[in-house]
Design a protein around this motif. Structure first.
Motif, PDB file in Angstrom:
ATOM      1  N   GLU A 148     -56.317 -24.878   8.928  1.00 39.77           N
ATOM      2  CA  GLU A 148     -55.043 -25.566   9.092  1.00 39.77           C
ATOM      3  C   GLU A 148     -54.596 -26.198   7.776  1.00 39.77           C
ATOM      4  O   GLU A 148     -55.392 -26.405   6.869  1.00 39.77           O
ATOM      5  N   ARG A 149     -53.311 -26.528   7.693  1.00 40.59           N
ATOM      6  CA  ARG A 149     -52.835 -27.260   6.523  1.00 40.59           C
ATOM      7  C   ARG A 149     -53.378 -28.676   6.567  1.00 40.59           C
ATOM      8  O   ARG A 149     -53.662 -29.214   7.644  1.00 40.59           O
ATOM      9  N   LEU A 150     -53.518 -29.280   5.415  1.00 42.22           N
ATOM     10  CA  LEU A 150     -54.135 -30.604   5.322  1.00 42.22           C
ATOM     11  C   LEU A 150     -53.113 -31.684   5.650  1.00 42.22           C
ATOM     12  O   LEU A 150     -52.165 -31.910   4.888  1.00 42.22           O
ATOM     13  N   VAL A 151     -53.325 -32.359   6.794  1.00 48.54           N
ATOM     14  CA  VAL A 151     -52.423 -33.422   7.257  1.00 48.54           C
ATOM     15  C   VAL A 151     -53.281 -34.560   7.795  1.00 48.54           C
ATOM     16  O   VAL A 151     -54.194 -34.325   8.588  1.00 48.54           O
ATOM     17  N   ARG A 152     -52.987 -35.793   7.392  1.00 49.33           N
ATOM     18  CA  ARG A 152     -53.744 -36.941   7.881  1.00 49.33           C
ATOM     19  C   ARG A 152     -53.588 -37.056   9.396  1.00 49.33           C
ATOM     20  O   ARG A 152     -52.519 -36.801   9.938  1.00 49.33           O
ATOM     21  N   TRP A 153     -54.658 -37.506  10.076  1.00 45.10           N
ATOM     22  CA  TRP A 153     -54.682 -37.473  11.532  1.00 45.10           C
ATOM     23  C   TRP A 153     -53.566 -38.301  12.161  1.00 45.10           C
ATOM     24  O   TRP A 153     -53.011 -37.916  13.187  1.00 45.10           O
ATOM     25  N   HIS A 154     -53.219 -39.444  11.559  1.00 43.49           N
ATOM     26  CA  HIS A 154     -52.202 -40.285  12.186  1.00 43.49           C
ATOM     27  C   HIS A 154     -50.777 -39.778  11.944  1.00 43.49           C
ATOM     28  O   HIS A 154     -49.826 -40.308  12.493  1.00 43.49           O
ATOM     29  N   ARG A 155     -50.642 -38.718  11.104  1.00 41.90           N
ATOM     30  CA  ARG A 155     -49.340 -38.105  10.885  1.00 41.90           C
ATOM     31  C   ARG A 155     -49.200 -36.781  11.609  1.00 41.90           C
ATOM     32  O   ARG A 155     -48.114 -36.214  11.681  1.00 41.90           O
ATOM     33  N   LYS A 156     -50.309 -36.270  12.140  1.00 40.95           N
ATOM     34  CA  LYS A 156     -50.281 -34.953  12.762  1.00 40.95           C
ATOM     35  C   LYS A 156     -49.392 -34.985  14.003  1.00 40.95           C
ATOM     36  O   LYS A 156     -49.517 -35.850  14.863  1.00 40.95           O
ATOM     37  N   GLY A 157     -48.499 -34.015  14.113  1.00 44.04           N
ATOM     38  CA  GLY A 157     -47.567 -33.972  15.228  1.00 44.04           C
ATOM     39  C   GLY A 157     -46.245 -34.623  14.903  1.00 44.04           C
ATOM     40  O   GLY A 157     -45.287 -34.543  15.666  1.00 44.04           O
ATOM     41  N   GLY A 158     -46.168 -35.292  13.736  1.00 45.43           N
ATOM     42  CA  GLY A 158     -44.934 -35.940  13.329  1.00 45.43           C
ATOM     43  C   GLY A 158     -44.003 -34.958  12.623  1.00 45.43           C
ATOM     44  O   GLY A 158     -44.322 -33.795  12.398  1.00 45.43           O
ATOM     45  N   ARG A 159     -42.840 -35.459  12.248  1.00 48.02           N
ATOM     46  CA  ARG A 159     -41.852 -34.612  11.593  1.00 48.02           C
ATOM     47  C   ARG A 159     -42.256 -34.315  10.152  1.00 48.02           C
ATOM     48  O   ARG A 159     -42.855 -35.134   9.471  1.00 48.02           O
ATOM     49  N   THR A 160     -41.885 -33.127   9.697  1.00 44.82           N
ATOM     50  CA  THR A 160     -42.114 -32.735   8.316  1.00 44.82           C
ATOM     51  C   THR A 160     -40.924 -33.180   7.484  1.00 44.82           C
ATOM     52  O   THR A 160     -39.784 -32.810   7.773  1.00 44.82           O
ATOM     53  N   GLY A 161     -41.178 -33.992   6.471  1.00 46.78           N
ATOM     54  CA  GLY A 161     -40.114 -34.518   5.638  1.00 46.78           C
ATOM     55  C   GLY A 161     -39.807 -33.608   4.464  1.00 46.78           C
ATOM     56  O   GLY A 161     -40.534 -32.648   4.184  1.00 46.78           O
ATOM     57  N   PRO A 162     -38.714 -33.911   3.736  1.00 44.78           N
ATOM     58  CA  PRO A 162     -38.335 -33.090   2.574  1.00 44.78           C
ATOM     59  C   PRO A 162     -39.433 -33.013   1.523  1.00 44.78           C
ATOM     60  O   PRO A 162     -39.641 -31.958   0.915  1.00 44.78           O
ATOM     61  N   ARG A 163     -40.139 -34.148   1.291  1.00 40.86           N
ATOM     62  CA  ARG A 163     -41.215 -34.122   0.306  1.00 40.86           C
ATOM     63  C   ARG A 163     -42.348 -33.207   0.730  1.00 40.86           C
ATOM     64  O   ARG A 163     -42.977 -32.545  -0.101  1.00 40.86           O
ATOM     65  N   ASP A 164     -42.613 -33.178   2.050  1.00 40.26           N
ATOM     66  CA  ASP A 164     -43.668 -32.290   2.557  1.00 40.26           C
ATOM     67  C   ASP A 164     -43.324 -30.835   2.277  1.00 40.26           C
ATOM     68  O   ASP A 164     -44.184 -30.029   1.909  1.00 40.26           O
ATOM     69  N   VAL A 165     -42.048 -30.496   2.469  1.00 45.02           N
ATOM     70  CA  VAL A 165     -41.603 -29.114   2.239  1.00 45.02           C
ATOM     71  C   VAL A 165     -41.730 -28.752   0.767  1.00 45.02           C
ATOM     72  O   VAL A 165     -42.225 -27.674   0.406  1.00 45.02           O
ATOM     73  N   LEU A 166     -41.289 -29.665  -0.107  1.00 40.67           N
ATOM     74  CA  LEU A 166     -41.350 -29.401  -1.538  1.00 40.67           C
ATOM     75  C   LEU A 166     -42.785 -29.264  -2.026  1.00 40.67           C
ATOM     76  O   LEU A 166     -43.082 -28.463  -2.922  1.00 40.67           O
ATOM     77  N   PHE A 167     -43.683 -30.058  -1.440  1.00 40.16           N
ATOM     78  CA  PHE A 167     -45.071 -30.076  -1.901  1.00 40.16           C
ATOM     79  C   PHE A 167     -45.934 -29.025  -1.209  1.00 40.16           C
ATOM     80  O   PHE A 167     -47.089 -28.826  -1.593  1.00 40.16           O
ATOM     81  N   ALA A 168     -45.397 -28.343  -0.216  1.00 41.51           N
ATOM     82  CA  ALA A 168     -46.182 -27.393   0.582  1.00 41.51           C
ATOM     83  C   ALA A 168     -46.923 -26.349  -0.261  1.00 41.51           C
ATOM     84  O   ALA A 168     -48.095 -26.059   0.008  1.00 41.51           O
ATOM     85  N   PRO A 169     -46.304 -25.738  -1.283  1.00 50.08           N
ATOM     86  CA  PRO A 169     -47.046 -24.750  -2.081  1.00 50.08           C
ATOM     87  C   PRO A 169     -48.262 -25.340  -2.790  1.00 50.08           C
ATOM     88  O   PRO A 169     -49.315 -24.703  -2.865  1.00 50.08           O
ATOM     89  N   VAL A 170     -48.142 -26.594  -3.298  1.00 46.79           N
ATOM     90  CA  VAL A 170     -49.271 -27.237  -3.967  1.00 46.79           C
ATOM     91  C   VAL A 170     -50.371 -27.534  -2.957  1.00 46.79           C
ATOM     92  O   VAL A 170     -51.563 -27.313  -3.219  1.00 46.79           O
ATOM     93  N   SER A 171     -49.983 -28.043  -1.772  1.00 47.38           N
ATOM     94  CA  SER A 171     -50.960 -28.350  -0.737  1.00 47.38           C
ATOM     95  C   SER A 171     -51.704 -27.095  -0.293  1.00 47.38           C
ATOM     96  O   SER A 171     -52.923 -27.120  -0.093  1.00 47.38           O
ATOM     97  N   ALA A 172     -50.967 -25.993  -0.152  1.00 51.30           N
ATOM     98  CA  ALA A 172     -51.597 -24.728   0.251  1.00 51.30           C
ATOM     99  C   ALA A 172     -52.570 -24.243  -0.822  1.00 51.30           C
ATOM    100  O   ALA A 172     -53.663 -23.745  -0.517  1.00 51.30           O
ATOM    101  N   ALA A 173     -52.186 -24.389  -2.094  1.00 49.99           N
ATOM    102  CA  ALA A 173     -53.068 -23.983  -3.188  1.00 49.99           C
ATOM    103  C   ALA A 173     -54.329 -24.836  -3.217  1.00 49.99           C
ATOM    104  O   ALA A 173     -55.435 -24.338  -3.458  1.00 49.99           O
ATOM    105  N   ALA A 174     -54.173 -26.148  -2.946  1.00 52.79           N
ATOM    106  CA  ALA A 174     -55.332 -27.042  -2.914  1.00 52.79           C
ATOM    107  C   ALA A 174     -56.278 -26.665  -1.783  1.00 52.79           C
ATOM    108  O   ALA A 174     -57.502 -26.676  -1.952  1.00 52.79           O
ATOM    109  N   ARG A 175     -55.712 -26.338  -0.618  1.00 53.42           N
ATOM    110  CA  ARG A 175     -56.556 -25.944   0.515  1.00 53.42           C
ATOM    111  C   ARG A 175     -57.336 -24.670   0.177  1.00 53.42           C
ATOM    112  O   ARG A 175     -58.521 -24.554   0.504  1.00 53.42           O
ATOM    113  N   ARG A 176     -56.687 -23.724  -0.471  1.00 59.33           N
ATOM    114  CA  ARG A 176     -57.397 -22.499  -0.883  1.00 59.33           C
ATOM    115  C   ARG A 176     -58.501 -22.836  -1.884  1.00 59.33           C
ATOM    116  O   ARG A 176     -59.594 -22.265  -1.830  1.00 59.33           O
ATOM    117  N   ARG A 177     -58.201 -23.768  -2.778  1.00 57.91           N
ATOM    118  CA  ARG A 177     -59.199 -24.160  -3.784  1.00 57.91           C
ATOM    119  C   ARG A 177     -60.399 -24.825  -3.125  1.00 57.91           C
ATOM    120  O   ARG A 177     -61.528 -24.714  -3.603  1.00 57.91           O
TER     121      ARG A 177
END
Length: 363
Positions: A148-177
């Motif tokens: 799964e994508r890396l999301v803190r437990w107390h935010r899971k199920g919440g809305r995805t904000g603009p910053r989350d969308v912009l940062f998604a490629p970096v987060s995905a790369a970190a998860r692969r790393r």
């Protein structure tokens, strides 16, 4: 203390550690002790510990005190004002890039941190180590195991904000790393129970051996202490229900002191002091160190949090009893994540060597 101050500053090491909280820094010290990683000894020459300083005054104060303990151990400490203005992240990352490229091993306390995720895309380290950042480590390992994508437990199920969308490629790369593969290994150094561990991840137990070797045993008092939580500040628990629960537990168990979480608001702590009569203590070090140095109550009460797992280890060999009170579902706010109750119950249910209390009834 100026940035990058310390008697060992200017010295680099193949092992580079990044921390953003006092607990993360403590657990890097525990990991280094378990590795027997000290200056002048193999492997490497100790470690360079980089503090990505937050802006919160309480956290900064605890970090400075804990960083001094790291210096006394002989480790290099590099203090970065990583959030000191709009240009601070660019200066910080630019200054750290050469170290990141030379590091053979990278240690991190918070794989959910956007700062750390960005640094992961720069480093060439073949070995990655994740040390405890509390209960979040349990969620990180589970998400990694499930892909799964890396999301803190107390935010899971919440809305995805603009910053989350912009940062998604970096987060995905970190998860692969952080996914073990041919490029290198991943170690998780933790005192938390793990139900799901991904293939290729090495799980190493944190027994708080450094804490017990350096401090204590503590003087144990006849009264009880309570450990605070930031569940109100993170929007999980209603403040009125929380205050009433603290008051009810304090009366039932003879609690005299309330050890505040570093993220608890001044307003809430003032209200607790007035309405419960408890002495509110703002610790200047992680609670595991405060408890081990003492004095500490014979009973320590807590709501579901990291300390129900770590305090029994830090206080091993003493007569202190750790008791945990469940969170009543009625205390949750309407903004709480759908996973909140299950996650908190899991934190309590998997704790060892603690006395479990039923949730108190509050109006």
């Amino acid at each position: 203390m100026s940035p990058r101050a310390g008697k060992n500053s200017g010295h680099t090491s193949p092992t580079l550690a990044f921390v953003e909280s006092p607990v993360q820094l403590l657990n890097v010290l525990e990991w280094a002790y378990a590795q027997d990683l000290r200056p002048g000894q193999e492997p490497g020459a100790g470690l360079t510990l980089v503090v990505l300083s937050p802006t919160d005054p309480m956290t900064r104060g605890q970090l400075r005190r804990t960083a001094e303990l790291a210096r006394r151990e002989g480790h290099t400490v590099r203090w970065e004002e990583a959030r000191g203005g709009a240009l601070a992240p660019f200066r910080t990352i630019g200054g750290l890039a050469p170290l990141l490229r030379r590091a053979e091993r990278m240690v991190m306390g918070d794989p959910f941190s956007r700062y750390v995720q960005l640094l992961l895309t720069i480093t060439r380290a073949g070995e990655l180590v994740v040390v405890d950042d509390g209960t979040a480590t349990m969620e990180f390992v589970g998400q990694l195991a499930r892909g799964e994508r890396l999301v803190r437990w107390h935010r899971k199920g919440g809305r995805t904000g603009p910053r989350d969308v912009l940062f998604a490629p970096v987060s995905a790369a970190a998860r692969r790393r952080l996914t073990p593969g041919a490029d290198g290994g991943v170690e998780v150094f933790s005192s938390m129970p793990m139900k799901e561990v991904p293939d290729g991840v090495t799980l190493t137990s944190n027994a708080f051996a450094w804490t017990r070797a350096r401090f204590g045993p503590p003087r144990v008092t006849k009264s009880a202490d309570m450990v605070g939580t930031s569940l109100v500040e993170t929007g999980v628990v209603d403040v009125d229900r929380y205050v009433e629960a603290v008051r009810t537990l304090a009366r039932a168990h003879g609690v005299t002191r309330y050890f505040a979480h570093r993220r608890e608001s001044t307003e809430k702590l003032h209200r607790l002091a007035v309405e419960t009569g408890l002495e509110v203590v703002r610790p200047d070090l992680p609670l595991e160190l405060i408890a081990r140095r003492g004095p500490i109550g014979r009973t320590v009460l807590s709501f579901p949090s990291t300390v129900v797992h770590t305090l029994p280890l830090a206080l091993s060999g003493t007569d202190v009893r750790v008791a945990v009170c469940d969170i009543d579902p009625a205390w949750l706010t309407e903004h709480a994540s759908p996973r909140a109750q299950g996650f908190l119950s899991g934190v309590t249910g998997t704790a060892k060597d603690v006395h479990r209390l039923a949730a108190v009834s509050v109006l």
